[in-house]
Design a protein around this motif. Structure first.
Motif, PDB file in Angstrom:
ATOM      1  N   ASP A 129       8.114  49.809  33.061  1.00  7.85           N
ATOM      2  CA  ASP A 129       6.846  50.003  33.777  1.00  7.85           C
ATOM      3  C   ASP A 129       7.068  50.802  35.055  1.00  7.85           C
ATOM      4  N   ALA A 130       8.175  50.556  35.730  1.00 16.26           N
ATOM      5  CA  ALA A 130       8.474  51.305  36.949  1.00 16.26           C
ATOM      6  C   ALA A 130       8.662  52.784  36.633  1.00 16.26           C
ATOM      7  N   ARG A 131       9.375  53.103  35.565  1.00 18.23           N
ATOM      8  CA  ARG A 131       9.587  54.510  35.197  1.00 18.23           C
ATOM      9  C   ARG A 131       8.262  55.191  34.824  1.00 18.23           C
ATOM     10  N   LEU A 154      14.390  57.094  41.980  1.00 15.15           N
ATOM     11  CA  LEU A 154      14.849  57.291  40.609  1.00 15.15           C
ATOM     12  C   LEU A 154      16.284  56.792  40.441  1.00 15.15           C
ATOM     13  N   GLN A 155      17.116  57.027  41.451  1.00 13.64           N
ATOM     14  CA  GLN A 155      18.496  56.551  41.393  1.00 13.64           C
ATOM     15  C   GLN A 155      18.553  55.024  41.401  1.00 13.64           C
ATOM     16  N   LYS A 156      17.733  54.391  42.238  1.00 12.54           N
ATOM     17  CA  LYS A 156      17.686  52.928  42.257  1.00 12.54           C
ATOM     18  C   LYS A 156      17.267  52.392  40.893  1.00 12.54           C
ATOM     19  N   LEU A 157      16.271  53.031  40.299  1.00 11.31           N
ATOM     20  CA  LEU A 157      15.799  52.581  38.987  1.00 11.31           C
ATOM     21  C   LEU A 157      16.922  52.665  37.962  1.00 11.31           C
ATOM     22  N   GLN A 158      17.667  53.747  37.973  1.00 12.94           N
ATOM     23  CA  GLN A 158      18.744  53.923  37.001  1.00 12.94           C
ATOM     24  C   GLN A 158      19.851  52.895  37.204  1.00 12.94           C
ATOM     25  N   HIS A 183       5.284  54.741  35.985  1.00  9.39           N
ATOM     26  CA  HIS A 183       4.485  55.107  37.163  1.00  9.39           C
ATOM     27  C   HIS A 183       5.242  56.048  38.095  1.00  9.39           C
ATOM     28  N   LEU A 184       6.567  55.967  38.086  1.00  4.58           N
ATOM     29  CA  LEU A 184       7.343  56.862  38.947  1.00  4.58           C
ATOM     30  C   LEU A 184       7.243  58.303  38.474  1.00  4.58           C
ATOM     31  N   CYS A 185       7.115  58.506  37.168  1.00  5.50           N
ATOM     32  CA  CYS A 185       7.044  59.860  36.592  1.00  5.50           C
ATOM     33  C   CYS A 185       5.672  60.142  36.007  1.00  5.50           C
ATOM     34  N   TYR A 186       4.622  59.559  36.560  1.00  3.56           N
ATOM     35  CA  TYR A 186       3.283  59.692  36.001  1.00  3.56           C
ATOM     36  C   TYR A 186       2.763  61.117  36.134  1.00  3.56           C
TER      37      TYR A 186
END
Length: 685
Positions: free
Chosen positions: A299-301, A316-320, A303-306
């Motif tokens: 879900d975070a990805r 993006l680095q934190k998400l990865q 909205h981050l790349c919407y």
């Protein structure tokens, strides 16, 4: 008095306004409506037929009674009642007079116009006049009759315009009650008050509506910058109430909620902002950060790349990183490497998933599997409330199951490990209701139910003294849950009753391996050691129990007997040892020397009865006497037994001396309770 005599002012008025005020057949009609009473603020009018004065009614304004009357030649007086009707009454010997409306009679008998010295009034509206008063007709706007005095004091000539009125009050005729009579003019009647109140209310409503929600939002931003998040939240709420369709207000409210730790509410505010404006980039970014903190990587990805937005590189680095550690956590959990699970959980939280309920529960599960049951239970107190079902994320999953179901799955395991079997069944059933198709949840529910039934059956058999069958029942539960310390301890009790003390010790050790501080398992093992006359191990276990249960008299007595048996097994002489002795009071030197010469350890308390410190610690000495029954506790008052104090060289109280087999081994002056008990325990058998 002749009717041909007219004042100069009236003649001039008739000549100059004859065409406008006395027009042919309409000369007897009022300018506005019939039966005009001739208000002092109305224009002066002349009648067309002056010779018909006897037939016309004369009116005068009475300030005291408010009556209006006209006298006729037939001695009939025409009166106008409050309702506007005309009524007649006879009046004998009255000369016929004709008074024009708006005039008064002078002393010389001439008619003079009434002089108006108030402000000009607008014509009142019939809708604003109450039913209890008759409306008074006012002159045309900004026009006063010739000869009237303006508010400035100047006399207006005919045709001059009056100054605009400052007052908007309505003129009404009095009803004859209170301080006003019939026909008296009252300013600003009830209708005017109502109108003024409505106008004020309208102005207030307009002022409220004119509040700029942007100003309210900016005030909220200032409070937010100061760290006053509750105040900022209140202001954002106000801005939303003024402009419910503004997406930025919802996003700002989400920021305040996030700072207050109310993440689930912040998620809902961001989702509402996106409902209002699906392309609102700031709300997408904020929602991505929230989902990352909650551990919902997909879900975070999203909205981050919407919509092709360029994501923040750091986010993006934190998400990865979070995604990598959660993936590793899944892998090591599958193979049961619980130490690695703890390591990956900590790494994922440090990377950004600091509020992920699933990771908190995973840590508790790992601690449970590592037999750190107390730590696992205490960790549940620090887990955020499981709110997965309050977040509109259909993919809120953890380890292949819905996140909330996983929460209940872990809780069920901890409950059954602590012996709360009914609570475990309830938690497992809730997990199954939330995610009924998950295999792991279904297996756990089946096992928990069967283990609970096995334990209940074993307890019933034990109460019936059918110990062999009870051992079998507990064994069935252990085959389903081989890490259940409760079942091991229960089976150890059965082995003890059957006289199989080695088996009892073995099961007790298994229970203590899973739950090291399990007092019942320690008690089972100590009793089995005593039966096997392994006194040293028995004394160690009983001493451990005494520290855990300092006020348990049964444990204290068992420890005493184990200590005596240990001394005998070592070949030591045992004399006059008895359990539950009291502190012995020493009154002479011979008694003192005989007491400390007894085998074992003696603790002597030198005191003065009136000393405050002695009074404070004396009750604790009595407590130690009960906790350590194998030690002789003595008490000496140095004022009552000065020879003992002199022989032992005691000058300061309270002083404690410890003797072993007649020899002094330790001396403590004014100790704390903790220091005194530590020394007593050290020299205990």
């Amino acid at each position: 008095m002749s009717h041909s005599r007219k004042p100069i002012t009236e003649l001039g008025l008739s000549d100059r306004f004859r065409d406008s005020l006395s027009c042919g057949d309409d000369a007897n009609k009022p300018d506005f409506r019939e039966l005009d009473l001739g208000s002092p603020v109305s224009p002066l009018r002349t009648r067309h037929n002056q010779s018909a004065a006897a037939a016309t009614s004369s009116s005068s304004s009475s300030g005291s009674t408010g009556s209006v009357s006209g006298r006729t030649g037939n001695n009939q007086v025409a009166k106008r009642s409050h309702s506007g009707e005309l009524s007649g009454s006879s009046e004998n010997n009255s000369p016929t007079r004709s008074f024009k409306p708006g005039h008064r009679r002078s002393d010389s008998g001439t008619l003079q116009p009434l002089i108006y010295s108030g402000q000009s009034q607008r014509s009142p509206s019939s809708s604003s006049v109450p039913a209890s008063s008759a409306a008074v007709n006012s002159p045309p706007l900004n026009v006063l009759p010739a000869g009237n005095i303006c508010p400035s004091g100047r006399v207006l000539k005919a045709g001059m315009a009056a100054a605009p009125s400052r007052s908007s009050r309505t003129d009404v005729l009095g009803s004859g009650m209170g301080n006003y009579g019939h026909g008296s003019i009252m300013r600003g009647g009830r209708g005017g008050c109502v109108a003024a109140g409505e106008a004020a209310s309208a102005r207030l409503s307009d002022s409220v509506k004119r509040v700029d929600p942007e100003e309210v939002k900016r005030a909220g931003n200032e409070e937010y910058k100061k760290g006053h998040f509750a105040e900022a939240l209140s202001l954002y709420d106000r801005a939303i109430s003024l402009s419910p369709g503004n997406a930025s207000y919802r996003s700002n409210r989400a920021a305040a909620l996030t700072s207050m730790g109310r993440l689930a509410e912040a998620v809902r505010e961001c989702e509402e902002a996106l409902r209002l404006d699906p392309n609102y980039a700031r709300a997408h970014q904020r929602l991505a950060t929230l989902f990352l903190r909650l551990g919902y990587v997909e879900d975070a990805r999203k909205h981050l790349c919407y919509g092709g937005l360029r994501p923040d590189p750091s986010e993006l680095q934190k998400l990865q990183i979070v995604e990598k550690h959660i993936r590793k956590c899944v892998d090591v959990r599958r193979i049961g490497d619980w130490k690695s699970v703890l390591r990956e959980v900590d790494a994922a939280g440090a990377a950004g998933a600091d509020s992920c309920v699933g990771l908190f529960m995973c840590r508790a599960e790992a601690l449970l599997k590592l037999h750190q049951i107390d730590d696992a239970e205490s960790s549940l107190l620090h887990i955020p409330k499981c709110e997965a079902n309050t977040i509109s994320s259909s993919q809120a999953r953890f380890f292949g199951m819905l996140s909330e179901a996983y929460c209940y799955l872990v809780r069920a395991q901890i409950e059954i490990a602590l012996g709360r079997f009914e609570n475990a069944v309830t938690a497992a059933e809730k997990a199954s209701q939330i995610d009924p198709r998950n295999v792991e949840v279904a297996v756990l529910l089946n096992n928990v139910r069967m283990v609970a039934r096995a334990r209940a059956r074993g307890n019933d058999l034990f109460k019936s003294e059918r110990f062999t069958e009870a051992c079998s029942a507990y064994g069935e539960g252990l085959r389903l849950d081989p890490s259940n310390s409760i079942l091991y301890c229960n089976r150890a009790a059965c082995w003890f009753k059957l006289g199989q003390w080695e088996s009892s010790i073995e099961d007790s050790n298994q229970a203590l391996h899973i739950q090291p501080n399990y007092t019942k398992a320690i008690l089972r093992r100590a009793a089995s050691y005593s039966k096997l006359e392994r006194w040293e191990e028995a004394v160690k276990d009983y001493e451990l129990l005494r520290r855990e249960l300092p006020d348990n008299n049964e444990v204290a007595e068992a420890l005493f007997h184990a200590q005596v048996a240990l001394k005998k097994s070592r070949g030591e002489e045992v004399h006059n040892l008895k359990f539950g002795g009291e502190v012995e009071n020493i009154s002479g030197l011979e008694q003192f020397r005989a007491a400390i010469s007894l085998p074992g350890v003696s603790v002597v308390h030198f005191q003065v009865a009136s000393n405050l410190h002695c009074k404070q610690i004396s009750p604790f000495v009595d407590t130690l006497c009960g906790r350590y029954p194998s030690i002789n506790f003595l008490k000496v008052d140095i004022q009552e037994s000065p020879t003992v104090a002199t022989a032992e060289n005691v000058r300061i109280v309270p002083t404690f001396k410890i003797y072993k087999n007649g020899s002094r081994v330790k001396e403590i002056v004014c100790p704390s309770r903790e220091m005194l008990e530590h020394s007593v325990r050290h020299y205990n058998l």
